[in-house]
Write a protein that holds these residues in place. Structure first.
Motif, short mmCIF file in Angstrom:
data_model
loop_
_atom_site.label_atom_id
_atom_site.label_comp_id
_atom_site.label_asym_id
_atom_site.label_seq_id
_atom_site.Cartn_x
_atom_site.Cartn_y
_atom_site.Cartn_z
N PHE A 298 7.30 13.28 48.45
CA PHE A 298 7.27 14.44 49.34
C PHE A 298 8.55 15.26 49.20
O PHE A 298 8.51 16.49 49.04
N GLU B 144 -4.03 13.16 54.96
CA GLU B 144 -4.53 12.82 53.61
C GLU B 144 -5.87 12.12 53.82
O GLU B 144 -6.01 11.27 54.69
N SER C 249 1.38 17.38 49.36
CA SER C 249 2.65 17.97 49.78
C SER C 249 2.67 19.46 49.44
O SER C 249 3.03 20.29 50.28
N ILE D 134 -1.23 4.50 47.97
CA ILE D 134 -0.63 5.84 47.94
C ILE D 134 -0.37 6.17 46.47
O ILE D 134 0.28 5.38 45.77
N MET E 138 5.85 7.45 49.28
CA MET E 138 5.26 8.72 49.71
C MET E 138 6.39 9.70 50.11
O MET E 138 6.38 10.87 49.76
N THR F 215 -0.26 12.51 46.50
CA THR F 215 0.86 12.86 47.39
C THR F 215 1.48 14.19 46.97
O THR F 215 1.85 15.02 47.81
N GLU F 216 1.59 14.41 45.66
CA GLU F 216 2.14 15.69 45.19
C GLU F 216 1.24 16.85 45.62
O GLU F 216 1.71 17.85 46.16
N GLU G 219 -0.42 10.13 56.20
CA GLU G 219 -1.39 9.23 55.55
C GLU G 219 -2.71 9.27 56.34
O GLU G 219 -2.74 9.60 57.53
N ASP H 226 5.47 9.06 58.72
CA ASP H 226 5.23 7.84 57.94
C ASP H 226 5.81 6.61 58.63
O ASP H 226 6.17 6.65 59.81
N LEU I 184 6.94 15.18 57.36
CA LEU I 184 6.16 14.04 56.87
C LEU I 184 6.21 12.93 57.93
O LEU I 184 7.28 12.56 58.39
N ARG J 54 1.05 8.96 43.42
CA ARG J 54 1.91 10.13 43.18
C ARG J 54 1.07 11.39 43.08
O ARG J 54 1.39 12.41 43.71
#
Ligand code: ATP
Length: 367
Positions: A208, A134, A169, A160, A204, A165-166, A245, A193, A191, A162
């Motif tokens: 995901f 990201e 993903s 972070i 996150m 992240t959407e 991330e 993290d 993922l 939404r």
């Protein structure tokens, strides 16, 4: 050049940036002619030297040029002795990621036949995964916004969202679907993290797995960043698509590059919904700039990624074919042993490596 040429913003930058860019545009010229694809190139200046000379790393006019382009081809920017007064560096590449919403930093890590790998296991030749970093938030959201209190405490804050992240993903699952189709097996996205410790990563992770439900043809997994660092050394050939991330991706992508020959072999793309920028993972490498020994492969493979992205976005089979041919030519040049760049202990400089790749391209190398 045809009337409906793709408009490219070409940003060579500092250090070895202009050297590897020259190599990439030479390769591009070959496929342009061969496939009758048109490119109109607009050079956009920027970087650390420009900051030193003018006080800005990239002008607003340059930014507007980059915004108008169909794609941005970027060398490298930054020099160690040129810094803002607070010690941070002018980094137009980060500005572009944030301002153009280039949230998906795609970094393929692939063992190229003939290029020495770091691990002794014969399975290292199978390494072929993609890291999606990201690139618009995470810890880097704090860039320029950190606080220093009484010269005793400094803080930077991770962010972070939404929304990003959407999108990140979905991008990763679509990528795994495509890779899975090509290889004839089910794709898997992992993922990476630290969701066992931090709220931001737990969030996150939640988002995901929500998105994962919309991609039933791909498996979704999660792995802690520390365990991932370990497993990237123990069995990197088992990874398929990793998404993570910003800061973790920054670190792990260099580790990945180290597995497959080093920075000179690591391409990347920063992709958003409307724009995309293609640049090698390496920086301006001032220690070797001006010596003619920079390895142009990362830049050339980034150019192939650009062609693939343009082809997919605009429905141009010629662009996708050209991208595949460039990758095949790189593989063929190194596999045949006809070329060995300085960074892997050879004697071939930027020009010789570029010529070897162009020779294979002209000879019609296929994967
Ligand atoms: P940045 O912070 O901008 O990512 P960096 O300080 O991490 O950059 P790089 O410029 O990527 O560093 O260089 C790291 C090392 O890799 C240096 O020793 C450099 O000479 C080497 N290197 C980087 N790119 C290449 C290349 N294309 N060919 C050969 N060696 C390279």
């Amino acid at each position: 050049m045809t009337d409906n040429a793709f408009r490219l913003a070409v940003m060579p930058g500092d250090g070895i940036g202009p050297e590897v860019m020259e190599a990439a545009t030479a390769v591009l010229a070959v496929v342009e002619k061969r496939h009758d694809i048109g490119f109109s190139q607009h050079v956009v200046n920027g970087g650390a030297r420009q900051y030193r000379d003018t006080g800005v790393g990239m002008t607003e006019e340059g930014f507007a040029d980059a915004t108008r382009a169909d794609a941005i081809l970027f060398g490298a920017m930054g020099l160690p002795d040129i810094r803002h007064p607070d010690g941070t560096e002018p980094a137009p590449q980060l500005d572009l990621r944030f301002r153009l919403g280039l949230y998906a930093g795609l970094r393929p890590i692939r063992a190229i036949p003939g290029v020495p790998v770091a691990l002794a296991s014969p399975r290292a030749a199978e390494i072929d995964f993609a890291l999606v970093r990201e690139s618009t938030e995470g810890l880097f959201a704090s860039r320029g916004k950190g606080t220093l209190v009484d010269d005793s405490v400094a803080t930077d804050t991770m962010r972070i969202t939404r929304d990003v992240t959407e999108r990140l993903s979905h991008f990763s699952f679509r990528l795994a679907e495509r890779r899975g189709r090509r290889r004839g097996r089910r794709g898997v996205v992992t993922l990476v993290d630290k969701s066992n410790v931090f709220l931001s990563f737990a969030f996150m992770r939640k988002v995901f797995f929500e998105v994962a439900r919309e991609h039933p043809d791909v498996s979704a997994a999660q792995h802690s960043v520390d365990a991932t660092a370990l497993d990237l050394i123990r069995h990197p050939w088992d990874f398929e698509v990793l998404v993570t991330e910003n800061m973790f991706g920054d670190i792990l992508s260099d580790l990945g590059a180290g597995l497959v020959g080093g920075m000179g072999f690591a391409p990347s793309a920063d992709i958003g919904d409307e724009h995309a920028l293609f640049q090698p993972c390496h920086g301006s490498a001032p220690d070797i700039a001006g010596k003619g020994i920079a390895n142009p492969v990362a830049m050339i493979l980034s150019t192939a990624m650009m062609l693939d992205w343009l082809g997919t976005r605009h429905g141009s089979e010629s662009c996708i074919e050209a991208a595949n041919e460039i990758e095949a030519a790189v593989d063929a040049a190194f596999a045949s042993g006809s070329v060995r760049s300085h960074d892997i202990g050879g004697q071939d400089g930027t020009g010789a490596v570029t010529r070897a790749i162009i020779d294979k391209l002209v000879a019609g190398a296929r994967r």
